[in-house]
Scaffold this motif. Structure first.
Motif, PDB file in Angstrom:
ATOM      1  N   LEU A 188     -26.167  -5.201   7.817  1.00  0.00           N
ATOM      2  CA  LEU A 188     -24.748  -5.531   7.628  1.00  0.00           C
ATOM      3  C   LEU A 188     -23.906  -4.265   7.494  1.00  0.00           C
ATOM      4  N   LEU A 189     -24.402  -3.282   6.750  1.00  0.00           N
ATOM      5  CA  LEU A 189     -23.691  -2.007   6.631  1.00  0.00           C
ATOM      6  C   LEU A 189     -23.627  -1.287   7.976  1.00  0.00           C
ATOM      7  N   CYS A 190     -24.683  -1.404   8.765  1.00  0.00           N
ATOM      8  CA  CYS A 190     -24.684  -0.808  10.106  1.00  0.00           C
ATOM      9  C   CYS A 190     -23.556  -1.387  10.945  1.00  0.00           C
ATOM     10  N   PHE A 191     -23.425  -2.700  10.944  1.00  0.00           N
ATOM     11  CA  PHE A 191     -22.332  -3.319  11.712  1.00  0.00           C
ATOM     12  C   PHE A 191     -20.968  -2.887  11.169  1.00  0.00           C
ATOM     13  N   GLY A 192     -20.868  -2.679   9.846  1.00  0.00           N
ATOM     14  CA  GLY A 192     -19.623  -2.197   9.279  1.00  0.00           C
ATOM     15  C   GLY A 192     -19.251  -0.815   9.790  1.00  0.00           C
ATOM     16  N   VAL A 193     -20.261   0.032   9.976  1.00  0.00           N
ATOM     17  CA  VAL A 193     -20.001   1.359  10.531  1.00  0.00           C
ATOM     18  C   VAL A 193     -19.616   1.257  12.007  1.00  0.00           C
ATOM     19  N   LEU A 194     -20.325   0.417  12.762  1.00  0.00           N
ATOM     20  CA  LEU A 194     -20.109   0.355  14.206  1.00  0.00           C
ATOM     21  C   LEU A 194     -18.745  -0.228  14.572  1.00  0.00           C
ATOM     22  N   GLN A 195     -18.169  -1.080  13.725  1.00  0.00           N
ATOM     23  CA  GLN A 195     -16.853  -1.640  14.080  1.00  0.00           C
ATOM     24  C   GLN A 195     -15.708  -0.675  13.798  1.00  0.00           C
ATOM     25  N   ALA A 196     -16.024   0.485  13.177  1.00  0.00           N
ATOM     26  CA  ALA A 196     -15.087   1.604  13.057  1.00  0.00           C
ATOM     27  C   ALA A 196     -13.764   1.217  12.396  1.00  0.00           C
ATOM     28  N   ASN A 197     -13.839   0.384  11.371  1.00  0.00           N
ATOM     29  CA  ASN A 197     -12.654   0.024  10.572  1.00  0.00           C
ATOM     30  C   ASN A 197     -11.579  -0.688  11.393  1.00  0.00           C
TER      31      ASN A 197
END
Length: 674
Positions: A188-197
Motif C-alpha cells: 500500500l505504501l508502494c502504491f502511495g509513492v508511485l501515484q506521486a501525490n
C-alpha cells in the motif's frame, strides 16, 4: 473500455470475469450444501476444475491479443474497480487456470470430512481464494488490487486453519496472516509513492509519473518487501514452513504452486510496468536476495524429516531462483541489453509455469500418502510404491521435474537461466562481470542440492521396506485424485518436450516488459532449443527422450536375451548380515546428515543426548532457523513489552477515561489556536 455487452461482442476479460463469478457461485452453492460431503466433493469441486480449465483456455487465447480494460461499478462511489488484461496478466491467469484445474479435481477425491471445517464452508473459502487471485492479476488500480489481495490473504488464512482445533495449526495461521498484513502495508505504501501525490491511484496514472531515482527506488524497495513477504524471500520466509504443513494438501498445492506466483506477478508489474525507469542495482539486489533465498531454502529442505516442510523449503528455493532470473533481467535491461533481458525473463517465466505444475503435483502426492498412512514423518514411511503404485510413479515424474532433470519442464527453465548467465561478460561494469559467474556456479550448486533433496524425498517414502506395519494396508489414490495428478504430470511433460512452442507463448510477455523476445530466434532452430545460436548451445528434448527410451529398450533386450532364466530375487546384500530389517535401511535423518555437517552454520541445532537412566536411549538432533532467534523472537519480545506499556492506560475506571478525553481535547484546542 468494455462493460456488459452482448455475448457475441464479449471480450476475453468479460469471460474471465465470468469464470471468477462462476467460482464464487460454486462457493455459495457449497454453503447451501454445508454438510453434504458427497455433493460438495463430487459435484462442486469438479465444476471448479472445469472453470479453471476454461480460464486456462481463455488466457491462452488472450496472450497474443491487444490489451483490454474494464471499469466495474463496484467499490466506493468515486473509486470503481479498474481492470486490465494484457499479456503479462494473461500469462499468470493461464498458470492459475491450468494448475487449479488439476488441484480442484484432486480435491474432489481428497476432502472427506472437511479437514476440521464443514465441507461446504471449505468449498466457499477455496473458491473465493481462486476468484481473488484472478482479481489480483486483473486489477488496474491500487484500490481494486488491495481489496483482491486482502481477500486472497483472508480466504487462504481460513483454509490454512481448516483444522483450527489443533493449537499448532492456529499458531501457523496467526504467523501467516501477520506476515501477510505486514507485506500488505508495504505494498500500500508502494502504491502511495508511485501515484506521486496526485490522488489518482489507477495504474495508468502511475505509469505516467516520472519519479526521481530516489522515489522510484523507494517504491521499488517497498514493493520488494511487500511482495517478498508473500513469496517467502529471506528473511521473510518463516511462514511457509509453518503454514504449508498445517494446511490441507490441496490448499498447500494452491498456495505454493499458484498463490506465490501472484507475488512474482506483482513484482514484475511494479518493476517493469509501473516504474518508468529500471536501475541496475535493483537487479543486483534481487539477484543477491534470490541467491541467498535459494541456497538457504534448498539446504534446509535437504535436512527436513517432515515431507510437507521439505516441500515448503523447496518452494522457498524455487522462489529464490525466480528472483535471481528477475534480477538478472533487471540488470540487463538497466544497461539497455534488451535481448539478454528477454532471455533471463523467459527463463524466469518458464520456471513460474514449471514450478506451478511440479510443486502442486508433489503436494497433492503427499496428501495421498498422508490420507493412506496418517503419517507425515519421513522416518515412519517407506516401500509405498508397492501399495500405492499410481501415486508413486506419478510423483516420480514430479520429483524428476523438481530436480531439474531432462526431458521435463524443470530442466528447461533452469538451463535457460544458466544460459542467460553466459552473456554477463557483455555488461559494462567489471565488478558485475566478475561476480555473476560466481552466482552461476552457486545456482548450479542449488540445482545439485535440489536433486539430492528429491532423491531423499522419493527414496525414503516409496522405496525400500515399509518402516511401519500399518503401511502394508495403505491404499492407492482414488479416481479423482489420479485424474488431477495425471493432468499436472501432463503439464510437466509438455513443458519439457515443447520448449520452442512454449517460448512462443512467452514472447508477447517479454516484449511487453522489455521490448524484446526469443520466439523468432528459437523458432528458426526447428526442433532444437537454441536461445542464442546453435554453435553456442542447443537442446533437443525429443532427441533426449528418444535416447532414454532406446537405452531402456536395449537394456531390457540384453537382460531378456543374455540372462533369461537366470534371475532370482533375494534380499539386498548387507555385508553378510542375513537378518536385515526395515529399521536398518537409510533414514531421512541419515540421508541429510552430510548436508547438516557441511552447512552447519546455516542451522540452529539442538542435540538431545541420552542419559544412563534412559530405558531406551535416544540421540536426537532438532534443526531450527537462526532467523527465529536473531529477528523474530526479539520483535515478538518488543511487541509484548509495548503491549504491556499500553495496557497501563487501561485502568478500567471511567474517571481515568474522562481524564484522557479532557487532556486530548485541551491538546487539540492548543494546537488549533497556534
Amino acid at each position: 473500455m468494455t462493460g456488459l455487452s452482448p455475448i457475441s461482442q464479449w471480450l476475453h476479460i468479460d469471460w474471465m470475469l465470468g469464470v471468477a463469478l462462476a467460482w464464487l457461485a460454486i462457493g455459495a452453492a457449497g454453503v447451501l450444501m454445508l454438510h453434504r460431503l458427497a455433493l460438495v466433493a463430487h459435484l462442486l469441486f469438479p465444476l471448479g476444475g472445469l472453470a479453471g480449465l476454461a480460464l486456462f483456455g481463455l488466457s491462452l487465447d488472450a496472450l497474443h491479443s491487444a490489451p483490454e480494460v474494464a471499469v466495474l461499478p463496484v467499490g466506493l462511489p468515486s473509486l470503481p474497480f479498474h481492470l486490465r488484461l494484457d499479456s503479462l496478466s494473461a500469462y499468470f491467469l493461464m498458470v492459475i487456470g491450468a494448475a487449479s484445474a488439476g488441484i480442484s479435481v484432486f480435491a474432489a477425491g481428497y476432502f472427506r470430512k472437511g479437514e476440521g471445517t464443514p465441507p461446504g464452508l471449505l468449498c466457499l473459502e477455496y473458491h473465493v481464494f481462486l476468484a481473488s487471485m484472478v482479481g489480483v492479476v486483473l486489477a488496474d488500480d491500487a484500490y481494486a488490487f488491495m481489496v483482491m489481495w486482502e481477500t486472497m490473504a483472508l480466504s487462504s488464512y481460513f483454509l490454512v486453519t481448516a483444522n483450527h482445533r489443533i493449537p499448532e495449526v492456529r499458531g501457523a495461521g496467526y504467523l501467516y496472516i501477520t506476515m501477510a498484513r505486514v507485506g500488505a502495508i508495504a505494498i500500500l505504501l508502494c502504491f502511495g509513492v508511485l501515484q506521486a501525490n496526485t490522488g489518482d491511484y489507477t495504474f495508468d496514472n502511475m505509469r505516467a509519473q516520472s519519479l526521481s531515482p530516489f522515489w522510484a527506488s523507494a517504491g521499488f524497495l517497498l514493493a520488494l518487501f511487500g511482495f517478498g513477504a508473500k513469496a517467502g524471500i529471506l528473511p521473510l520466509h518463516v511462514w511457509l514452513p509453518e503454514a504449508h504443513p498445517a494446511a490441507p494438501s490441496p490448499v498447500s498445492a494452491l498456495m505454493s504452486g499458484v498463490m506465490l506466483n501472484t507475488a512474482i506477478y506483482g513484482m514484475l508489474r511494479v518493476a517493469f510496468d509501473l516504474l518508468h525507469v529500471q536501475i541496475w542495482w535493483w537487479g543486483a539486489l534481487l539477484l543477491a536476495l534470490g541467491l541467498a533465498t535459494a541456497l538457504y531454502g534448498v539446504v534446509f529442505a535437504a535436512v527436513q524429516t517432515d515431507m510437507k516442510r521439505l516441500l515448503a523449503y523447496s518452494s522457498i528455493e524455487n522462489m529464490g531462483l525466480l528472483f535471481v532470473g528477475m534480477g538478472l533481467g533487471l540488470i540487463f535491461f538497466g544497461y539497455g541489453m534488451q535481448p539478454m533481458a528477454a532471455l533471463a525473463l523467459t527463463a524466469m517465466l518458464y520456471h513460474v509455469a514449471s514450478h506451478a505444475f511440479f510443486k502442486s503435483l508433489l503436494f497433492l502426492g503427499t496428501g495421498s500418502v498422508l490420507h493412506a498412512t496418517s503419517e507425515r514423518s519421513l522416518g515412519k514411511l517407506g516401500g509405498l510404491i508397492r501399495t500405492m503404485p499410481w501415486v508413486g510413479w506419478l510423483m516420480l515424474l514430479g520429483v524428476l521435474a523438481s530436480a531439474g532433470l531432462p526431458p521435463l519442464g524443470g530442466f528447461v527453465s533452469e538451463w535457460l537461466l544458466l544460459q542467460s548467465f553466459l552473456f554477463s561478460p557483455g555488461l559494462p561494469v567489471p565488478l558485475l562481470t566478475m561476480l555473476i559467474p560466481v552466482v552461476a556456479a552457486l545456482i548450479a550448486l542449488v540445482a545439485a542440492l535440489a536433486g539430492y533433496t528429491m532423491v531423499k524425498f522419493f527414496g525414503v517414502i516409496f522405496l525400500g521396506q515399509p518402516r511401519e506395519d500399518k503401511l502394508s494396508q495403505a491404499h492407492d489414490a482414488g479416481r479423482f485424485e489420479r485424474t488431477g495428478m495425471v493432468w499436472l504430470v501432463a503439464g510437466c511433460i509438455a513443458l519439457g518436450l515443447l520448449p520452442v512452442q512454449f517460448i512462443g507463448l512467452l514472447d508477447p510477455v517479454t516484449r511487453q516488459l522489455v521490448g524484446a523476445g526469443l520466439a523468432e530466434q528459437v523458432a528458426a532452430s526447428g526442433w532444437l532449443l537454441a536461445p542464442s545460436s546453435l554453435e553456442q548451445a542447443s537442446y533437443g528434448p525429443v532427441i533426449f527422450l528418444l535416447g532414454i527410451l532406446a537405452s531402456f529398450a536395449l537394456a531390457f533386450v540384453l537382460v531378456r536375451v543374455l540372462y533369461h532364466g537366470r534371475l532370482r530375487r533375494s534380499l539386498p546384500w548387507a555385508c553378510g548380515f542375513p537378518w536385515g530389517t526395515a529399521r536398518m535401511q537409510d533414514t531421512a535423518e541419515g540421508f541429510g546428515q552430510p548436508i547438516r555437517q557441511i552447512f552447519e552454520p546455516f542451522f540452529l541445532m539442538r542435540r538431545d543426548l541420552p542419559t544412563p537412566f534412559d530405558e531406551w536411549p535416544r540421540y536426537r538432533v532438532t534443526v531450527e532457523d537462526h532467523f527465529w532467534r536473531w529477528l523474530y523472537l526479539p520483535i515478538a519480545a518488543l511487541a509484548q513489552y509495548l503491549a504491556r506499556l499500553a495496557s497501563l492506560m487501561q485502568q478500567g475506571r471511567i474517571s481515568v477515561y474522562l481524564l484522557y478525553s479532557f487532556v486530548t481535547l485541551v491538546a487539540t484546542l492548543l494546537a488549533v489556536m497556534r
